[in-house]
Write a protein that holds these residues in place. Structure first.
Motif, PDB file in Angstrom:
ATOM      1  N   ASN A 196      23.847  29.015  14.512  1.00 33.41           N
ATOM      2  CA  ASN A 196      23.861  28.943  15.975  1.00 33.41           C
ATOM      3  C   ASN A 196      23.518  27.541  16.476  1.00 33.41           C
ATOM      4  OD1 ASN A 196      24.531  31.620  16.191  1.00 33.41           O
ATOM      5  ND2 ASN A 196      22.421  32.325  16.450  1.00 33.41           N
ATOM      6  N   ILE A 197      22.577  26.816  15.750  1.00 37.00           N
ATOM      7  CA  ILE A 197      22.265  25.433  16.134  1.00 37.00           C
ATOM      8  C   ILE A 197      23.495  24.545  15.967  1.00 37.00           C
ATOM      9  CG2 ILE A 197      20.892  23.399  15.508  1.00 37.00           C
ATOM     10  CD1 ILE A 197      18.615  25.315  14.802  1.00 37.00           C
ATOM     11  N   ILE A 198      24.192  24.744  14.869  1.00 35.17           N
ATOM     12  CA  ILE A 198      25.419  23.966  14.652  1.00 35.17           C
ATOM     13  C   ILE A 198      26.444  24.286  15.729  1.00 35.17           C
ATOM     14  CG2 ILE A 198      27.335  23.626  13.060  1.00 35.17           C
ATOM     15  CD1 ILE A 198      25.400  24.131  10.770  1.00 35.17           C
ATOM     16  N   ASP A 199      26.565  25.577  16.062  1.00 40.24           N
ATOM     17  CA  ASP A 199      27.514  25.947  17.119  1.00 40.24           C
ATOM     18  C   ASP A 199      27.107  25.341  18.460  1.00 40.24           C
ATOM     19  OD1 ASP A 199      29.012  27.403  15.338  1.00 40.24           O
ATOM     20  OD2 ASP A 199      28.090  29.340  15.830  1.00 40.24           O
ATOM     21  N   GLY A 200      25.777  25.294  18.731  1.00 38.76           N
ATOM     22  CA  GLY A 200      25.315  24.688  19.988  1.00 38.76           C
ATOM     23  C   GLY A 200      25.649  23.205  20.061  1.00 38.76           C
ATOM     24  N   TRP A 201      25.475  22.486  18.965  1.00 40.92           N
ATOM     25  CA  TRP A 201      25.839  21.067  18.941  1.00 40.92           C
ATOM     26  C   TRP A 201      27.327  20.873  19.170  1.00 40.92           C
ATOM     27  CZ3 TRP A 201      24.427  16.448  19.789  1.00 40.92           C
ATOM     28  CH2 TRP A 201      25.097  15.365  19.257  1.00 40.92           C
ATOM     29  N   ILE A 202      28.127  21.761  18.584  1.00 37.62           N
ATOM     30  CA  ILE A 202      29.584  21.660  18.784  1.00 37.62           C
ATOM     31  C   ILE A 202      29.932  21.901  20.245  1.00 37.62           C
ATOM     32  CG2 ILE A 202      31.773  22.777  18.215  1.00 37.62           C
ATOM     33  CD1 ILE A 202      30.657  23.326  15.429  1.00 37.62           C
ATOM     34  N   TYR A 203      29.291  22.899  20.862  1.00 38.87           N
ATOM     35  CA  TYR A 203      29.564  23.172  22.277  1.00 38.87           C
ATOM     36  C   TYR A 203      29.130  21.997  23.157  1.00 38.87           C
ATOM     37  CZ  TYR A 203      30.294  28.002  20.832  1.00 38.87           C
ATOM     38  OH  TYR A 203      30.755  29.140  20.231  1.00 38.87           O
ATOM     39  N   PHE A 204      27.980  21.331  22.791  1.00 38.82           N
ATOM     40  CA  PHE A 204      27.517  20.182  23.582  1.00 38.82           C
ATOM     41  C   PHE A 204      28.494  19.031  23.501  1.00 38.82           C
ATOM     42  CE2 PHE A 204      24.984  16.223  23.877  1.00 38.82           C
ATOM     43  CZ  PHE A 204      24.557  16.353  25.190  1.00 38.82           C
ATOM     44  N   LYS A 205      29.004  18.747  22.312  1.00 42.47           N
ATOM     45  CA  LYS A 205      29.994  17.685  22.159  1.00 42.47           C
ATOM     46  C   LYS A 205      31.266  18.001  22.940  1.00 42.47           C
ATOM     47  CE  LYS A 205      30.104  17.633  17.663  1.00 42.47           C
ATOM     48  NZ  LYS A 205      30.478  17.223  16.290  1.00 42.47           N
ATOM     49  N   GLU A 206      31.674  19.246  22.910  1.00 40.33           N
ATOM     50  CA  GLU A 206      32.867  19.622  23.662  1.00 40.33           C
ATOM     51  C   GLU A 206      32.630  19.458  25.162  1.00 40.33           C
ATOM     52  OE1 GLU A 206      35.825  20.400  22.564  1.00 40.33           O
ATOM     53  OE2 GLU A 206      35.227  20.212  20.457  1.00 40.33           O
ATOM     54  N   PHE A 207      31.369  19.733  25.589  1.00 44.06           N
ATOM     55  CA  PHE A 207      31.048  19.551  27.009  1.00 44.06           C
ATOM     56  C   PHE A 207      31.158  18.085  27.409  1.00 44.06           C
ATOM     57  CE2 PHE A 207      27.743  18.620  30.209  1.00 44.06           C
ATOM     58  CZ  PHE A 207      28.252  19.353  31.264  1.00 44.06           C
ATOM     59  N   LEU A 208      30.616  17.182  26.558  1.00 45.63           N
ATOM     60  CA  LEU A 208      30.720  15.746  26.835  1.00 45.63           C
ATOM     61  C   LEU A 208      32.164  15.286  26.842  1.00 45.63           C
ATOM     62  CD1 LEU A 208      27.738  14.335  24.731  1.00 45.63           C
ATOM     63  CD2 LEU A 208      27.827  14.762  27.195  1.00 45.63           C
ATOM     64  N   LEU A 209      32.954  15.811  25.920  1.00 41.93           N
ATOM     65  CA  LEU A 209      34.366  15.447  25.889  1.00 41.93           C
ATOM     66  C   LEU A 209      35.083  15.934  27.144  1.00 41.93           C
ATOM     67  CD1 LEU A 209      35.184  16.223  22.130  1.00 41.93           C
ATOM     68  CD2 LEU A 209      34.963  13.982  23.209  1.00 41.93           C
ATOM     69  N   GLY A 210      34.664  17.083  27.622  1.00 42.11           N
ATOM     70  CA  GLY A 210      35.264  17.562  28.859  1.00 42.11           C
ATOM     71  C   GLY A 210      34.895  16.702  30.052  1.00 42.11           C
ATOM     72  N   LEU A 211      33.634  16.249  30.103  1.00 43.68           N
ATOM     73  CA  LEU A 211      33.228  15.363  31.192  1.00 43.68           C
ATOM     74  C   LEU A 211      33.960  14.029  31.135  1.00 43.68           C
ATOM     75  CD1 LEU A 211      29.371  15.980  31.335  1.00 43.68           C
ATOM     76  CD2 LEU A 211      31.129  16.852  32.890  1.00 43.68           C
ATOM     77  N   SER A 212      34.243  13.561  29.912  1.00 38.19           N
ATOM     78  CA  SER A 212      34.924  12.261  29.776  1.00 38.19           C
ATOM     79  C   SER A 212      36.314  12.288  30.391  1.00 38.19           C
ATOM     80  CB  SER A 212      35.001  11.863  28.305  1.00 38.19           C
ATOM     81  OG  SER A 212      35.839  12.774  27.584  1.00 38.19           O
ATOM     82  N   ARG A 213      36.897  13.435  30.460  1.00 40.17           N
ATOM     83  CA  ARG A 213      38.222  13.540  31.079  1.00 40.17           C
ATOM     84  C   ARG A 213      38.141  13.440  32.602  1.00 40.17           C
ATOM     85  NH1 ARG A 213      41.041  18.561  27.732  1.00 40.17           N
ATOM     86  NH2 ARG A 213      40.917  17.610  25.647  1.00 40.17           N
ATOM     87  N   LEU A 214      36.943  13.663  33.147  1.00 39.71           N
ATOM     88  CA  LEU A 214      36.769  13.647  34.602  1.00 39.71           C
ATOM     89  C   LEU A 214      36.017  12.404  35.075  1.00 39.71           C
ATOM     90  CD1 LEU A 214      35.673  17.400  34.970  1.00 39.71           C
ATOM     91  CD2 LEU A 214      37.976  16.462  35.200  1.00 39.71           C
ATOM     92  N   TRP A 215      36.037  11.269  34.300  1.00 38.56           N
ATOM     93  CA  TRP A 215      35.250  10.087  34.657  1.00 38.56           C
ATOM     94  C   TRP A 215      35.622   9.524  36.015  1.00 38.56           C
ATOM     95  CZ3 TRP A 215      37.543   5.458  35.696  1.00 38.56           C
ATOM     96  CH2 TRP A 215      38.888   5.310  35.302  1.00 38.56           C
ATOM     97  N   ALA A 216      36.904   9.550  36.361  1.00 43.87           N
ATOM     98  CA  ALA A 216      37.330   8.984  37.646  1.00 43.87           C
ATOM     99  C   ALA A 216      36.751   9.787  38.804  1.00 43.87           C
ATOM    100  CB  ALA A 216      38.845   8.951  37.725  1.00 43.87           C
ATOM    101  N   ILE A 217      36.784  11.083  38.697  1.00 48.57           N
ATOM    102  CA  ILE A 217      36.241  11.933  39.764  1.00 48.57           C
ATOM    103  C   ILE A 217      34.740  11.744  39.862  1.00 48.57           C
ATOM    104  CG2 ILE A 217      35.948  14.321  40.510  1.00 48.57           C
ATOM    105  CD1 ILE A 217      38.599  14.960  39.171  1.00 48.57           C
ATOM    106  N   ILE A 218      34.080  11.635  38.700  1.00 47.88           N
ATOM    107  CA  ILE A 218      32.628  11.431  38.707  1.00 47.88           C
ATOM    108  C   ILE A 218      32.268  10.089  39.329  1.00 47.88           C
ATOM    109  CG2 ILE A 218      30.612  11.164  37.230  1.00 47.88           C
ATOM    110  CD1 ILE A 218      31.933  13.107  35.259  1.00 47.88           C
TER     111      ILE A 218
END
Length: 269
Positions: free
Chosen positions: A228-250
């Motif tokens: 579950n810790i490994i899965d949580g780290w994977i979800y966190f990285k995916e969250f950061l990658l998702g935010l990176s797609r919205l840098w202009a809006i941010i």
């Protein structure tokens, strides 16, 4: 011409002859006694399958036959308890019942019911019915004789007209029906029908079966915690990658936020 017509008429009468012969010239109304016996029993036994085999042997020994039989097991209660990691113990309480319909020579019916009662642990119900079919048998026999007389009278005056043929066929079919009804009565008089219902006490069976609870096949606690810790780290990285797609809006949102804040402070000053 008259001679030819007469010859043709005689040929037709002989070719369409529907005479029904009956060896019974007269009916003795005093010697007919047609008693049909039927019986039924319900009883408890120690073993349904064993009792069924005993019944088959007893019926065969008396010259009878089994017309129908069935054995059914109905589950009263079922439970599963854990036996090991991958197996369970299944405990089942079931009730077994047997059903037999037999044809027994009428003179041996009483003897057979007595033997069945000896096989039983307890007799719930036992009954016998006697149905007198003497009058119906006599009526069918007299009616059949009447059909014979009617057929002979029609054949003596047979013509080419279709209504005579239809009448003859109707009478002949009705004659056959009466004869078959009496044959059925004779058969039921010779062989009595007995219905047997038997059952045994509830039995408990225990067998080992595979564990079908999928939760028991999951990994241990610490292994699942690490996963579950490994899965949580994977979800966190995916969250950061998702935010990176919205840098202009941010970035645009930050500019608007600080711009509005600057204007508010300047107005207060």
């Amino acid at each position: 011409m008259f001679g030819c017509n007469s010859e043709k008429k005689n040929d037709y009468a002989s070719s369409e002859n529907l005479v029904v012969s009956d060896t019974t010239a007269s009916v003795d109304t005093t010697s007919i006694a047609k008693i049909i016996k039927t019986a039924d029993m319900r009883f408890r036994v120690k073993d349904v399958q064993g009792t069924k085999e005993q019944l088959s042997a007893s019926i065969k020994a008396r010259g009878g036959t089994i017309a129908e039989f069935s054995i059914e097991s109905s589950i009263q209660e079922r439970d599963k308890v854990k036996y090991s990691v991958d197996s369970l113990k299944e405990i089942t309480s079931c009730r077994k019942e047997g059903f037999v319909i037999a044809k027994i020579p009428s003179e041996k019916l009483d003897d057979f019911t007595n033997s069945v009662a000896k096989m039983a642990v307890f007799v719930d119900h036992q009954a016998m019915k006697m149905d007198d079919q003497s009058i119906a048998y006599l009526a069918n026999k007299l009616k059949a004789q009447n059909r014979v007389d009617a057929m002979n009278a029609i054949n003596k005056t047979a013509t080419r007209k279709g209504n005579n043929i239809e009448t003859s066929l109707y009478i002949k079919d009705d004659y056959v029906d009466k004869k078959i009804e009496n044959m059925s009565i004779d058969n039921r008089v010779r062989y009595s029908t007995i219905t047997l219902n038997f059952y045994q006490d509830n039995t408990v069976n225990a067998i080992i079966v595979g564990n079908d609870n999928l939760y028991d096949y999951r990994p241990g606690f610490f292994q699942r915690l690490g996963l579950n810790i490994i899965d949580g780290w994977i979800y966190f990285k995916e969250f950061l990658l998702g935010l990176s797609r919205l840098w202009a809006i941010i970035a645009l949102g930050l500019v608007i936020f600080f711009g509005v804040r600057y204007l508010i402070r300047k107005r207060k000053v």
